[in-house]
Enzyme design. Structure first.
Site: not given
Length: 877
Positions: A63, A531, A771
């Protein structure tokens, strides 16, 4: 090998030099000690800049190498070094490189530069031009991503790259712009008065007393009464008003000039000084014994009226922040804690997670936690808008800031400090009040040029009247009227005052608006998707029935599995002793789940008295179900879609399931891999579970009201089509294409995208992780506070109560707040567009112009404060 590389990366800071830059000068190492922003480079070259900043996401030496490679490839970067141990990078780059380019390059590579948010209290701002100047000063500081300044609260919120823009850099930039600032902390309450200079009205009343001898003769003159005082008395009264009581206008105006801009104070200082200077000149040049017509009353009364307007404005501003103050007042300072068997009184800041807190009757609960002993009624009205106390007992969660009723409670602490629900609510309301609504951009553009344009208009007015033969004194007075009546204050207050009042009153009734931009959209919503579970229904399902099947594959001859002889019929109590083994398996899968269907299974399994096996390798499949390894075999618990994907044939069982579905129950299926590894084929069906979830009491009324408003309502659910249709029919959701069953989370987001594609302004109302994609995709996301943190984070509005009429209320307060913003901006613009020409044509005296200027800001604030009278439709008035 990798460990060796990691150790090497942690012990040595690797450096990389861009090949085009050549070797670094020796001065680099010395300049590095100068800190962030040190300049390098020889004469004739633009100085280089040196940045040290944090980098998130690095895990190994690879990295480090990748980050260095990304940085050195950027045009203008001369050198880059990355340290894995400190997770920081240092680069030297040419002056034309902006840090935003560096951050963007790292994000594209999969890393991130963390941002910090700092709140500052700023003293000395008076108008929209001040706001624009402070924002420009902050945005010029290297590393600042965004800066939002709110005139009504005199606060700024700055987002900056960590390590690049320091608090000292920001404070210095504000000082250079001519203002004073200091950091605010999370626990710091709003100041008692938004503008410290107007905490007291004594300046106003003293200015009024000194101006009285100047204005009374002017008022008596039309009636033929001569009360004019000598010139030296006029001068003696006007001078302290001009240069002592009005000194703040000179200080602020001069600071604006030094920073190369202007503000309202500069206009007041120029206009009143012109009137005062003209009067002195006429007095000194008058023949001995003559009484010239002087204009001291114009300068003194103008300052007095503006001081009065600012004082009233400060009082009105304080009312716009009452919602935040009321929430902050809910924070107890101390808590009674049980430590080592002893009861001790501690500061709330010293309470730790896990501590047991004692709350006596009539005291406020200091932390978020769970009741471990006692029962009482708890008043949560300031948090949820629920007017009646709520009964709480052992095992119930309580929220810090709520008022304990008549019982003694012992509460185990679950959250303290900034992690409590109250702190999050305060933060959310503050975010909304400090944010800028998109409509404010027009005001920002106008305020940038407002003062210079007004000064030019005043000069043209003076020149025009003088050339027309009116004489220099009258020409100057006309110019003074133009300077005095121009008011950028009303422009600066129009939007934030309405937003602060609207979001504040909404928060008082349990509607938390997170983003000011939502207010400009929510009133236009014409399509809302709900929902089902936990939103339209209570979210507290019960286990209505359970049928355990023989754990054998369907017989080839009959094609039908054998069922237990005592399997209960749908419609009767479907849970008995014969279902104990399958309940244990299902509960083991759900033991760590937050899904609404988990708790009834756990309760039913615990009721059998049997210990639950341990589930390992638990995997959740949003919108389908979950799987795990239990007692050495793989077990699945999910809906029909999951079973179909596993190849399970549910046909032989659907007749029994249909009886429950017809009653509105949701069905889940338990399946297991074959016991013997040699067995092939689909998993075996072990059991089916029926869950009943009651529709919320106000859901039908809310849907009906939305239909009356012409808003399309849809229901999106992962449940079966039969259960979905029954709930939809009960609620009156009968529009075409309005019920979507067996929909995955991505499918909910797709529905929202399709609605937006046809031109609808959409809202999504939900409560769960499933949701979150749809909440984020909708124009307005509305989350139930009883749901998950993920849902609330994705939504722009959070409802603290489960009453769905609050959805209607949220749209209503949005519409009313947006209307106030438009009204305020209309009158603020019209006031200047009409008032300045009237003053230029000589139809307004400086005194009338000053009164009109003072009245403009106060009227804008008063109009915004009318929102405080708003009440939800779901609450009796």
């Amino acid at each position: 090998m990798n460990r060796a590389l990691d150790r090497a990366a942690n012990s040595v800071t690797t450096s990389a030099v861009h090949s085009a830059a050549g070797p670094l000068p020796l001065a680099l190492s010395a300049a590095g000690d100068l800190g962030v922003g040190a300049s390098l480079g020889g004469s004739g070259e633009r100085p280089a800049q040196r940045w040290t900043f944090a980098v998130d996401g690095m895990t190994c030496a690879s990295c480090v190498a990748r980050v260095e490679n990304v940085l050195t490839r950027l045009p203008g970067v001369q050198s880059a070094s990355v340290n894995l141990a400190s997770e920081a990078a240092t680069i030297t780059a040419q002056a034309q490189l902006g840090f935003a380019e560096v951050a963007a390059a790292l994000e594209r590579a999969g890393y991130a530069v963390p941002r910090d948010t700092l709140d500052l209290q700023i003293d000395g701002m008076t108008c929209a031009s001040c706001v624009a100047r402070v924002e420009k000063a902050l945005q010029r500081v290297p590393g600042v991503v965004s800066a939002n300044v709110n005139l009504a609260t005199e606060q700024a919120r700055i987002s900056a790259w960590r390590g690049i823009a320091t608090p000292d850099d920001l404070l210095a930039a504000i000082e250079r712009a001519g203002y004073h600032a200091h950091p605010m902390h999370d626990t710091q309450a709003l100041p008692a008065a938004p503008i410290s200079a107007f905490k007291s009205g004594w300046r106003v009343w003293l200015a009024a007393v000194l101006s009285l001898p100047l204005i009374v003769p002017m008022l008596a003159m039309p009636f033929g009464i001569d009360l004019m005082v000598p010139a030296w008395v006029q001068w003696a009264c006007a001078t302290p008003v001009q240069f002592w009581l009005g000194a703040r206008f000179y200080r602020s105006g001069w600071a604006a000039l030094r920073s190369g801009s202007g503000n309202m104070d500069l206009l007041v200082a120029l206009g009143s000084s012109a009137g005062y200077g003209l009067s002195v000149a006429l007095w000194l040049s008058a023949p001995a014994g003559a009484m010239p017509h002087l204009y001291f009353e114009a300068s003194a009364v103008v300052i007095t009226l503006i001081l009065l307007g600012k004082w009233l404005e400060g009082r009105a501003k304080r009312q716009t922040t009452e919602a935040i103050r009321a929430l902050q007042a809910l924070r107890p300072e101390t808590a009674t804690v049980i430590r080592a068997g002893q009861t001790v009184q501690l500061s709330v800041a010293q309470v730790q997670v896990g501590d047991v807190v004692v709350v006596r009757a009539g005291e406020r609960i200091p932390v978020d936690g769970v009741i471990v002993d006692g029962q009482s009624e708890v008043d949560e009205s300031m948090l949820t808008g629920e007017s009646l106390p709520v009964a709480r007992q052992v095992g119930d969660a309580v929220t810090g800031g709520a008022l304990n009723g008549n019982g003694l409670l012992r509460i185990e602490t679950r959250a303290v400090g900034t992690l409590t629900m109250l702190a999050r609510i305060i933060r959310m309301v503050e975010d909304a009040q400090l944010a800028k609504a998109p409509i404010q951009r027009l005001v920002d553009r106008v305020s940038e040029v407002f003062v210079p344009v007004v000064v030019v208009l005043a000069l043209l007015t003076c020149l025009g009247w003088w050339l027309a033969g009116a004489g220099l004194p009258l020409a100057v007075i006309r110019a003074v009227s133009v300077l005095v009546i121009a008011c950028p204050c009303a422009l600066g207050l129009a939007t934030p005052a309405a937003i602060m009042t609207g979001t504040g009153v909404a928060a008082r009734f349990g509607i938390l608006i997170k983003d000011a931009g939502v207010l400009e959209i929510a009133h236009r919503v014409n399509s809302i998707a709900f929902d089902k579970t936990g939103t339209l229904t209570s979210g507290k399902p019960t286990l209505a029935g359970c049928v355990a099947f023989a754990p054998v594959a369907p017989a080839a001859a009959s094609g039908t599995p054998q069922l237990p002889a005592d399997a209960p019929d749908p419609g009767k109590d479907g849970v008995d002793g014969a279902t104990g083994p399958v309940l244990r398996l299902a509960a083991a899968l759900q033991s760590g789940s937050t899904h609404p269907l988990a708790q009834p299974l756990l309760d039913a399994a615990h009721a059998t008295g049997a210990a639950l096996p341990v589930a390992s390798q638990v995997q959740s499949q949003p919108g389908r179900g979950m799987s795990a390894s239990v007692e050495g075999r793989t077990v699945w618990l999910g809906n029909g879609a999951m079973m179909a994907e596993l190849g399970v044939d549910l046909g032989p069982f659907e007749a029994r399931a249909a009886a429950w579905v017809s009653q509105g129950c949701s069905m889940s299926w338990l399946a297991s891999a074959p016991a013997a590894e040699s067995d092939a084929g689909a998993p075996l069906v072990l059991a089916m579970f029926a869950f009943n979830d009651e529709i919320r009491p106000a859901a039908k009324a809310a849907i009906g009201r939305l239909h009356e408003l012409g808003i399309k309502c849809a229901m999106l659910t992962g449940d079966s089509a039969g259960a979905a249709q029954r709930v939809a029919a009960a609620l009156g959701i009968d529009q075409a294409d309005a019920v979507r069953a067996q929909v995955l989370p991505a499918g909910k987001a797709d529905y929202i995208a399709a609605e937006r594609g046809r031109g609808a302004v959409t809202a999504m109302v939900g409560d769960g992780v499933n949701d979150a994609p749809a909440l984020a995709a909708a124009d307005v996301g509305i989350a139930m506070s009883s749901g998950t943190d993920v849902a609330m984070q994705a939504a722009g509005i959070t409802l603290m109560r489960g009453d769905l009429m609050r959805v209607v209320d949220a749209l209503d307060i949005s519409r009313r707040t947006y209307n106030k913003i438009r009204q305020n901006l209309f009158w603020a613009f019209v006031y200047n567009v009409v008032g300045i020409p009237l003053a230029a044509w000589g139809l307004l005296s400086p005194v009338a112009a000053g009164a009109a200027m003072a009245a403009s800001s106060v009227s804008v604030l008063a109009n915004a404060l009318l929102l405080k009278r708003w009440r939800p439709r779901s609450m009796p008035h």
